[in-house]
Design an enzyme around this catalytic site. Structure first.
Site, mmCIF file in Angstrom:
data_model
loop_
_atom_site.group_PDB
_atom_site.id
_atom_site.type_symbol
_atom_site.label_atom_id
_atom_site.label_comp_id
_atom_site.label_asym_id
_atom_site.label_seq_id
_atom_site.Cartn_x
_atom_site.Cartn_y
_atom_site.Cartn_z
ATOM 1 C CD GLU A 89 -2.529 1.326 0.075
ATOM 2 O OE1 GLU A 89 -2.504 2.591 -0.363
ATOM 3 O OE2 GLU A 89 -3.297 0.408 -0.135
ATOM 4 C CG ASP A 116 3.583 0.525 -7.864
ATOM 5 O OD1 ASP A 116 3.860 1.138 -8.850
ATOM 6 O OD2 ASP A 116 2.838 -0.467 -7.852
ATOM 7 C CG ASP A 138 -7.880 4.700 -8.819
ATOM 8 O OD1 ASP A 138 -8.935 4.761 -9.624
ATOM 9 O OD2 ASP A 138 -7.427 5.552 -8.198
ATOM 10 C CE LYS A 142 -11.511 12.643 -15.901
ATOM 11 N NZ LYS A 142 -10.940 14.056 -15.699
ATOM 12 C CB THR A 212 -12.983 -2.940 3.604
ATOM 13 O OG1 THR A 212 -13.394 -2.469 2.217
ATOM 14 C CG2 THR A 212 -12.336 -4.342 3.528
ATOM 15 C CD GLU A 215 -15.931 -5.066 0.615
ATOM 16 O OE1 GLU A 215 -17.053 -5.756 0.785
ATOM 17 O OE2 GLU A 215 -14.850 -5.812 0.771
#
Length: 233
Positions: A89, A116, A138, A142, A212, A215
Site C-alpha cells: 500500500e 507500489d 482504483d 476516464k 471493509t 465496501e
C-alpha cells in the site's frame, strides 16, 4: 531485477499515479510508522521463499495489493495465524491504519511494502503465493487513464505465475466498467478458472471475506460490490 521499497528509497515512482499521503497523521499514528514499520517491512532481497520473512515458519504466503485501511488484511492475519500475509500500500495513512490494527491484535504474521506492488510482484519467485487479493483497485474511469489500471493482461499473467498450483486470485470492484474490463482480462487467461456456479455468486461475499470501510461506503452510495474468485488450474 526490480527491488521492493527499502527505507529512503521508492523504486518505480514514475509509474505510480495514486496518492501517497492524505491528511496529517496524529502523533501516535506517525510514531507507528517511525517505530513499527521498519521492523515489519518486506526485506530488500525478495528472491527467495517469502515464507522465511516472518521469524517463524509459515504454511503459506498470501499477498494483498492495495490494502487500504488494512481491515481485511488484519482480519485475515488474525484468522490464519499459520499464513504469512504481505500487504502492499503506497498510501501512508493506510499503512499507519494497518499498523494500528496489528498492534491492537498483536499480530506477527504480516509484512508490509509501503509502496507500489509492481516491483515486488516482478521479483517474487514463481509459485510462491497461495493467494492474491486485489480488492477494489482504483478504476481510473476516464478512457485516457485506463493504462493506469492495475488489472491488465500482463498483470494477470504475472499473478498466475506467482500462484502455486490450486492457488486463488480474489478480486473485488464496485465499478461496472472496471468489472467488464477485469472479466475480459482474467477469463482470457487459460490457467485461471472462476470458482462460482452462477452469476449471483458475484454478489455473495464469502464468510472468510470481511467487509471493509470502503465496501460499506460503496453500499451506502448505491454501488454493489462484486466478489470474484479465480483458481489456478
Amino acid at each position: 531485477m526490480p527491488q521492493p521499497r527499502i527505507p529512503g528509497r521508492i523504486p518505480g515512482d514514475q509509474l505510480f499515479f495514486g496518492r501517497r499521503k492524505g491528511r496529517p497523521l496524529r502523533a501516535g499514528m506517525q510514531a507507528l510508522l517511525d517505530t513499527r514499520l521498519p521492523a515489519l517491512a518486506v526485506p530488500a532481497d525478495v528472491a527467495g521463499d517469502p515464507r522465511g520473512w516472518f521469524g517463524r515458519q509459515m504454511r503459506a504466503v498470501w499477498l494483498e495489493i492495495g490494502f487500504g485501511g488494512g481491515e481485511h488484511l488484519a482480519w485475515q492475519a488474525a484468522a490464519n495465524p499459520d499464513v504469512g500475509i504481505v500487504g502492499c500500500e503506497p498510501f501512508m495513512n493506510g499503512v499507519a491504519s494497518l499498523l494500528r490494527h496489528l498492534e491492537n491484535d498483536r499480530l506477527d504474521n504480516v509484512r508490509i511494502l509501503a509502496d507500489d506492488a509492481r516491483p515486488l510482484a516482478a521479483a517474487l519467485p514463481a509459485g510462491s503465493l497461495e493467494r492474491i487479493f486485489v480488492l477494489h483497485p482504483d478504476p481510473w474511469p476516464k478512457r485516457r487513464h485506463h493504462f493506469r489500471r492495475l488489472i491488465q493482461y500482463a498483470s494477470i499473467a504475472r499473478f498466475h505465475e506467482l500462484l502455486a498450483p490450486g492457488g486463488e486470485l480474489r478480486i473485488a470492484t464496485d465499478d461496472p466498467g472496471y468489472l467488464t474490463w477485469i472479466l475480459a482480462r482474467v477469463t482470457a487467461h487459460p490457467g485461471l478458472r472462476w470458482t462460482g456456479a452462477r452469476l449471483a455468486d458475484w454478489h455473495a461475499r464469502p464468510d472468510d471475506w470481511p467487509e471493509t470501510r470502503y465496501e460499506a461506503k460503496a453500499r451506502s452510495e448505491g454501488r454493489d460490490p462484486v466478489y470474484m474468485r479465480f483458481q489456478k488450474v
